[in-house]
Design an enzyme around this catalytic site. Sequence first.
Site, mmCIF file in Angstrom:
data_model
loop_
_atom_site.group_PDB
_atom_site.id
_atom_site.type_symbol
_atom_site.label_atom_id
_atom_site.label_comp_id
_atom_site.label_asym_id
_atom_site.label_seq_id
_atom_site.Cartn_x
_atom_site.Cartn_y
_atom_site.Cartn_z
ATOM 1 N N ASP A 34 0.851 -1.185 0.000
ATOM 2 C CA ASP A 34 0.000 0.000 0.000
ATOM 3 C C ASP A 34 0.888 1.236 0.000
ATOM 4 O O ASP A 34 2.022 1.199 0.503
ATOM 5 C CB ASP A 34 -0.907 -0.002 1.235
ATOM 6 C CG ASP A 34 -2.161 0.844 1.040
ATOM 7 O OD1 ASP A 34 -3.223 0.252 0.763
ATOM 8 O OD2 ASP A 34 -2.084 2.081 1.151
ATOM 9 N N ASP A 38 4.962 3.501 -3.714
ATOM 10 C CA ASP A 38 4.142 4.133 -4.747
ATOM 11 C C ASP A 38 4.369 3.337 -6.030
ATOM 12 O O ASP A 38 5.370 3.522 -6.719
ATOM 13 C CB ASP A 38 4.554 5.591 -4.933
ATOM 14 C CG ASP A 38 3.773 6.277 -6.055
ATOM 15 O OD1 ASP A 38 2.904 5.630 -6.677
ATOM 16 O OD2 ASP A 38 4.053 7.463 -6.321
ATOM 17 N N ASN A 82 -5.032 -5.072 -7.094
ATOM 18 C CA ASN A 82 -6.278 -4.531 -6.563
ATOM 19 C C ASN A 82 -6.266 -3.006 -6.449
ATOM 20 O O ASN A 82 -7.321 -2.372 -6.456
ATOM 21 C CB ASN A 82 -6.528 -5.151 -5.187
ATOM 22 C CG ASN A 82 -7.655 -4.463 -4.446
ATOM 23 O OD1 ASN A 82 -8.825 -4.737 -4.669
ATOM 24 N ND2 ASN A 82 -7.303 -3.555 -3.536
ATOM 25 N N TYR A 110 -12.146 6.420 -14.760
ATOM 26 C CA TYR A 110 -12.185 5.173 -13.988
ATOM 27 C C TYR A 110 -12.655 4.007 -14.860
ATOM 28 O O TYR A 110 -11.986 2.966 -14.939
ATOM 29 C CB TYR A 110 -13.101 5.342 -12.782
ATOM 30 C CG TYR A 110 -13.210 4.107 -11.922
ATOM 31 C CD1 TYR A 110 -12.167 3.735 -11.080
ATOM 32 C CD2 TYR A 110 -14.353 3.312 -11.943
ATOM 33 C CE1 TYR A 110 -12.255 2.604 -10.284
ATOM 34 C CE2 TYR A 110 -14.452 2.185 -11.150
ATOM 35 C CZ TYR A 110 -13.409 1.838 -10.329
ATOM 36 O OH TYR A 110 -13.501 0.705 -9.545
ATOM 37 N N LYS A 113 -10.372 0.812 -16.193
ATOM 38 C CA LYS A 113 -10.713 -0.566 -15.834
ATOM 39 C C LYS A 113 -10.950 -1.419 -17.079
ATOM 40 O O LYS A 113 -10.683 -2.628 -17.076
ATOM 41 C CB LYS A 113 -11.939 -0.581 -14.922
ATOM 42 C CG LYS A 113 -11.675 -0.014 -13.532
ATOM 43 C CD LYS A 113 -10.623 -0.812 -12.777
ATOM 44 C CE LYS A 113 -10.497 -0.376 -11.330
ATOM 45 N NZ LYS A 113 -9.538 -1.197 -10.560
#
Length: 283
Positions: free
Chosen positions: A58, A84, A111, A175, A179
């Site tokens: 993360d 990052d 994810n 977005y 995706k």
Amino acid sequence: MTETRTFPVGGYADGRGTRMAGRAALVTGAGSAGDFLGTGAATAMLLAAQGATVGILDIDGDRAAHTGERIESSGGRAIPLTADITDEDAARAAVDGFAARAGRLDAVVNNAGIADEGGLAATTRAGWDRVFALNVTAAMQVARAAHPHLVRSGSGSIVNISSIAALRGFGSGAYGASKGALQSLTIDLAYAWGPDNIRVNCLVPGHLHTPIGDHGGEEGRWIRRAANLLGVEGTAWDLAWAVLFLAGAESRWITGTVIPVDAGTTTATVLGMLPRLAASEPR
């Protein structure tokens, strides 16, 4: 009388097993800050409950540590990592570092993702680039860094997490476009890396009740339930169980797939769902 038993899916207690025993899995965007879990944290916890050594990657070190502590406190093994991953060198260092500490790398779950400025009319070029940098480019960089480790494992798996915003009009601008690109990347990597016995698949979550999808209050939750074929609210755990299947040995002959995890939301037309919406009421 036959006793009826239900299986309340989700969480450590319900998810313990050995399906990932002896394996190591890296999950991006797996940090958390409380009990309301996103898909990354739930996936990491379930993979650990099934015996995997899990890398919690993360950009926020505190969030990565929080998920790691939850896993460790329940007897699992977690390795929190901060990076990052939009930076190629940082992504490679994180992947290599995890593989070195875990001793191997068998599965990667891409994810991490963001939804930035909404519809296309409101999207700046900087916002567009920021979304694509994390949702697509970072996934590519993590996958490419993982490739030699997955080859050494003998049967690697990559699971990319997309969204139904890529399959249906949703007004999500960058977005949804990013995706959709991730789905195309999945298929191309499956083709390219199949000879290395690396499987690459993509899951397409629907309207889950997670931190990123929690909007509209209780009415929003009702609408999301009513809009799917089952009338059941999805959670991060529903996606996590699908990831577990694709990351593990049971799916050894599945690659290049794009699988909705959406309670049938994308299989119905708007006209088909209108009578159900009209007949239902918030509850």
